[in-house]
Design an enzyme around this catalytic site. Structure first.
Site, PDB file in Angstrom:
ATOM      1  N   GLY A  19       0.683  -0.996  -0.183  1.00  0.00           N
ATOM      2  CA  GLY A  19      -0.102  -0.010   0.101  1.00  0.00           C
ATOM      3  C   GLY A  19       0.942   1.251  -0.065  1.00  0.00           C
ATOM      4  N   HIS A  43      -0.727   0.856   9.758  1.00  0.00           N
ATOM      5  CA  HIS A  43      -2.090   1.222   9.249  1.00  0.00           C
ATOM      6  C   HIS A  43      -3.161   1.702  10.199  1.00  0.00           C
ATOM      7  CE1 HIS A  43      -0.382  -1.879   6.490  1.00  0.00           C
ATOM      8  NE2 HIS A  43      -0.421  -0.851   5.699  1.00  0.00           N
ATOM      9  N   ASP A  75       8.649  34.763  18.099  1.00  0.00           N
ATOM     10  CA  ASP A  75       8.433  33.553  18.132  1.00  0.00           C
ATOM     11  C   ASP A  75       8.466  32.703  19.299  1.00  0.00           C
ATOM     12  OD1 ASP A  75      11.049  33.984  18.935  1.00  0.00           O
ATOM     13  OD2 ASP A  75      12.153  32.916  17.688  1.00  0.00           O
ATOM     14  N   GLY A  76       8.116  33.556  20.511  1.00  0.00           N
ATOM     15  CA  GLY A  76       7.577  32.722  21.913  1.00  0.00           C
ATOM     16  C   GLY A  76       9.107  32.496  22.752  1.00  0.00           C
ATOM     17  N   ASP A  77      10.318  32.694  22.375  1.00  0.00           N
ATOM     18  CA  ASP A  77      11.193  32.279  23.078  1.00  0.00           C
ATOM     19  C   ASP A  77      12.129  33.181  24.035  1.00  0.00           C
ATOM     20  OD1 ASP A  77      12.848  33.916  21.401  1.00  0.00           O
ATOM     21  OD2 ASP A  77      14.365  32.353  21.002  1.00  0.00           O
ATOM     22  N   CYS A  78      11.483  34.717  24.208  1.00  0.00           N
ATOM     23  CA  CYS A  78      12.463  35.500  24.747  1.00  0.00           C
ATOM     24  C   CYS A  78      12.219  35.384  25.965  1.00  0.00           C
ATOM     25  CB  CYS A  78      11.989  36.917  24.397  1.00  0.00           C
ATOM     26  SG  CYS A  78      12.710  38.287  25.034  1.00  0.00           S
TER      27      CYS A  78
END
Length: 584
Positions: free
Chosen positions: A54, A222, A412-415
């Site tokens: 598959g 699967h 980006d939320g890291d500070c």
């Protein structure tokens, strides 16, 4: 479970994916009608090896077609076996069957029936042909799998590679078949997943993975059930997986007895949806536990996506015990595994010689020597300075959630986490290590901890500024010991700000840390009053609300959130400075 896809027509997806292989590997062609990928010009006088199954397991199977690997592969619809007609077309028309054909498939009922039927039809036509159904999965034990046997999963790729490499040497069909069976009988695999996968073009089914921390141990490729669900972290999960692979007292799953120190090959397979970062952590954990708990250090470690389950959020671990092939010319399993292959899905970037060579790490310098600091003869009340510093650091750590919220809105939320990491490292250092009473050395010690523990843009800016501040203080060295004054601090801060300007173009109005830092320094130079300087920094930070960014990641952020919050870096500096003066 990810339920969004870039393309939702499953039939078109399969054919387009097969067609793409002809664009990246000029040696292969595709029969779109029968969904067969095959070698355009196979090498003469060698057994052909084919496989298939598959779709949805890419790069298996079609991307393993290439010189040194499969001669052909037949693709079914997503998670469905190909038909007998497709397979028969591959065996009779698309691969060279004059020297015989070795068929290797995974143990799934549809694959075994359809490939088996095609094999019998070819045998009736006088074709020399043999077939191996690989079952390497130990997730479902003997009691439950019954006469159906083990499922075939990612370890099957190792059977493909070794059998195909042997066929490329010109070995007979009997030899290829014997070695393929030998590899299969010394192979064990187990998988784990955090969620079911969603098939493009199908309605979203109810997913019974209700808890965020549920892990399905032994889940099939699967969406089939495994043996049980766990609530554990990565170390606990890997411990369970390795026990299923290696615990010989578990009679339900003890398929291969791998003894401590025996040569093995380890294959860690990404089911398609695990990030590279997390997958590296998984690899490290598996290797560590193999060594520490089982005294196994594999002679080859292969990691990557070898057999996916669409974008499945899981991985599998395979172990192959290397045994004597019984072949002449010392053709070992390992040598066949290392043999080159020109298939886009096979990747073994590290040369065999690299595994053998003992490369010693170069001598590292003494870290204590790196951290030696210049003196200035400027002294201050160290205990008072530490008290103020602790107050500032605790304030910064407490403010992390708010700063993180701001940075999630505009960056980006890291500070916040970056500032917290640095603050915690400095706090730990000043609590356990003796701090110098020399001002320049004191600041240098802090700078060293910051540059060792803080990454990201904030880490770089703070490290540059603090190192420059220590240097500026050392330039004001006095011939005899003397107390540091507000004027000395102000001049040193001015010099540090000037040095920072060499490495960042940020100015007030750019919506960065500098919007708070520069007003602080300028007010200190003007008034030599730290309370007034902190008030200026706070005013500068507040001015960033609604300020459109000119520098930093906020430049790339859309939406209107930036209008409602201050710059995260500036907010973090103000929190630290406010705590600092409250501790004086």
């Amino acid at each position: 479970m990810a339920s969004k896809h870039f393309h939702n027509d499953p039939n078109h997806l399969v054919v387009a994916a097969l067609r793409s292989l002809t664009k990246i590997n000029p040696s292969v062609a595709v029969d779109e009608k029968h969904k067969i990928v095959y070698l355009k010009k196979p090498k003469s006088n060698q057994v052909s090896v084919i496989s298939g199954g598959g779709s949805g397991h890419e790069p298996a199977f079609a991307a393993y077609v290439g010189h040194g690997m499969l001669s052909g592969a037949v693709a079914g619809s997503i998670f469905a076996s190909p038909s007998t007609v497709q397979i028969y077309q591959c065996l009779m028309r698309r691969v060279d069957n004059t020297q015989g054909v070795m068929v290797i498939v995974m143990n799934y009922t549809g694959d075994a029936l359809h490939f088996g039927m095609a094999v019998e039809k070819c045998r009736a036509q006088g074709i020399k042909i043999d077939m191996l159904v690989v079952g390497d999965d130990v997730g479902v034990g003997r009691a439950k799998s019954g006469r159906l046997g083990r499922r075939g999963i990612a370890g099957t790729v190792l059977v493909h590679k070794i059998a195909c490499a042997l066929a490329a040497t010109g070995a007979s069909l009997d030899a290829v078949s014997n070695v393929a069976n030998l590899v299969s009988s010394n192979l064990v695999t187990v998988g784990a997943s955090l969620a079911h996968v969603h098939l493009p073009g199908r309605a979203l089914a109810r997913d019974d993975f209700n808890a965020d921390d549920d892990i399905e141990l032994g889940m099939g490729i699967h969406n089939e059930e495994g043996c049980r669900r766990l609530k554990t972290g990565l170390p606990g999960l890997v411990k369970e997986m390795l026990a299923q692979l290696l615990d010989t007292t578990d009679k339900d799953r003890a398929y291969v007895d791998i003894k401590p120190g025996e040569p093995t090959v380890l294959l860690i397979n990404n089911l398609g949806g695990v990030s590279g970062l997390e997958f590296g952590c998984i690899t490290d954990e598996v290797c560590s536990q193999l060594k520490n708990s089982y005294s196994l250090q594999p002679v080859r470690i292969l990691t990557g996506t070898f057999m996916s389950s669409l974008n499945g959020l899981g991985f599998s671990v395979s172990l192959l015990r290397l045994v004597d092939t019984g072949l002449e010319s010392q053709i070992s399993m390992l040598k066949l595994l290392d043999a080159p292959a020109q298939a886009t899905g096979w990747s073994a970037a590290v040369q065999p010689s690299t595994w053998v060579d003992k490369v010693e790490d170069r001598q590292q310098p003494n870290e204590e020597a790196i951290g030696e600091f210049q003196s200035s003869n400027l002294t201050f009340n160290t205990s008072r300075a530490i008290k103020a510093l602790e107050s500032g650091l605790v304030g910064l750590i407490s403010a992390e959630p708010e700063i993180t919220k701001y940075d999630t809105m505009v960056g980006d939320g890291d500070c916040g986490l970056c500032l917290k990491a640095g603050a915690e490292a400095v706090l730990a250092h000043i609590k356990k290590d003796r701090m110098s009473s020399d001002v320049a050395q004191f600041v240098s010690q802090i700078a060293y901890i910051v540059e060792s523990s803080m990454d990201g843009t904030s880490g770089a800016i703070y490290a540059i500024f603090l190192n420059s501040l220590a240097y500026s203080l050392s330039l004001q060295e006095t011939p005899t010991l003397s107390r540091v004054t507000a004027e000395v601090w102000s001049n040193a801060l001015k010099g540090a700000l000037k040095s920072l300007g060499k490495y960042t173009p940020a100015q007030p109005g750019d919506r960065t840390l500098v919007d708070a830092l520069q007003p602080f320094v300028e007010k200190m130079v003007e008034t030599q009053d730290v309370v007034m300087a902190v008030a200026a920094a706070r005013k500068g930070c507040e001015s960033t609300r609604g300020m459109e960014a000119s520098l930093g990641r906020s430049v790339y952020v859309g939406g209107d959130d930036w209008k409602n919050c201050p710059d995260p870096g500036a907010a973090g500096l103000v929190e630290f400075l406010s705590g600092l003066i409250s501790g004086l």
